[in-house]
Design a protein around this motif. Sequence first.
Motif, PDB file in Angstrom:
ATOM      1  N   UNK A   1       0.835  -1.216   0.000  1.00 18.91           N
ATOM      2  CA  UNK A   1       0.000   0.000   0.000  1.00 18.91           C
ATOM      3  C   UNK A   1       0.868   1.265   0.000  1.00 18.91           C
ATOM      4  N   UNK A   2       0.387   2.313  -0.681  1.00 22.77           N
ATOM      5  CA  UNK A   2       1.135   3.570  -0.770  1.00 22.77           C
ATOM      6  C   UNK A   2       1.407   4.199   0.582  1.00 22.77           C
ATOM      7  N   UNK A   3       0.504   4.011   1.539  1.00 26.13           N
ATOM      8  CA  UNK A   3       0.682   4.649   2.844  1.00 26.13           C
ATOM      9  C   UNK A   3       1.726   3.950   3.713  1.00 26.13           C
ATOM     10  N   UNK A   4       2.163   2.755   3.336  1.00 23.40           N
ATOM     11  CA  UNK A   4       3.204   2.070   4.103  1.00 23.40           C
ATOM     12  C   UNK A   4       4.559   2.681   3.735  1.00 23.40           C
ATOM     13  N   UNK A   5       5.333   3.076   4.748  1.00 24.23           N
ATOM     14  CA  UNK A   5       6.586   3.796   4.528  1.00 24.23           C
ATOM     15  C   UNK A   5       7.792   2.962   4.973  1.00 24.23           C
ATOM     16  N   UNK A   6       8.913   3.187   4.265  1.00 25.36           N
ATOM     17  CA  UNK A   6      10.152   2.472   4.531  1.00 25.36           C
ATOM     18  C   UNK A   6      11.305   3.466   4.594  1.00 25.36           C
ATOM     19  N   UNK A   7      12.368   3.077   5.297  1.00 23.76           N
ATOM     20  CA  UNK A   7      13.562   3.913   5.394  1.00 23.76           C
ATOM     21  C   UNK A   7      14.465   3.737   4.172  1.00 23.76           C
ATOM     22  N   UNK A   8      14.440   2.535   3.592  1.00 27.78           N
ATOM     23  CA  UNK A   8      15.231   2.238   2.397  1.00 27.78           C
ATOM     24  C   UNK A   8      14.359   1.461   1.418  1.00 27.78           C
ATOM     25  N   UNK A   9      14.388   1.887   0.163  1.00 27.66           N
ATOM     26  CA  UNK A   9      13.742   1.152  -0.920  1.00 27.66           C
ATOM     27  C   UNK A   9      14.833   0.813  -1.925  1.00 27.66           C
TER      28      UNK A   9
END
Length: 185
Positions: free
Chosen positions: A58-66
């Motif tokens: 989902x777009x709202x899920x955030x990560x520190x590194x992609x």
Amino acid sequence: SFFIFFKSFLFLNLFLNQRIGAVLPRIRGRLLDVGCWVNELVRRYGSGTGVQRLDEIPEQEKFDTVTLVAVLNYVEDSDIKPLLEGCYKRLEKFGRFIVTCVSPFGSSLVRMIWNKSPGGLREIEVKTMVESAGFKLVYSRPFMFGLNRVYVFSKEEKPVTIAKVEVYHWNIHSLIPRTISSWSE
């Protein structure tokens, strides 16, 4: 035949290990590996999420590194912009976006071995397309004797502290100090 299998297995393992070795020390925090293939990067990092396609998250899920490890070369031109914009949306503020791409020279070598290969991307091409999605290049380095390149982009540049430094310069004609302002980072 056994020779073709051995050649493919050896070459793929060599590339996979080298790519993961170039990316792994640059990962910070929560990891999303897009186009993860066998999910080896997530396994070696010890945690994270590996997906084949970005729309699995989902777009709202955030990560520190992609990460996009050896993916960008295979993406159709019409799909590059949505992919990069999607990575940007899933990255935390000041997050890292790490990309590896085969170089044009590396692509030629792969084509000689397998008779097929995605086109190699030059450094300026990668920089231009990724920065057009809002990222800033902070690190770029070749590996595997220049066959591949690792890029680290930032979602937003961290604020740089700029301090005003006063430098006194004596004017030999008047022997009066004057202030010359200079800026340093």
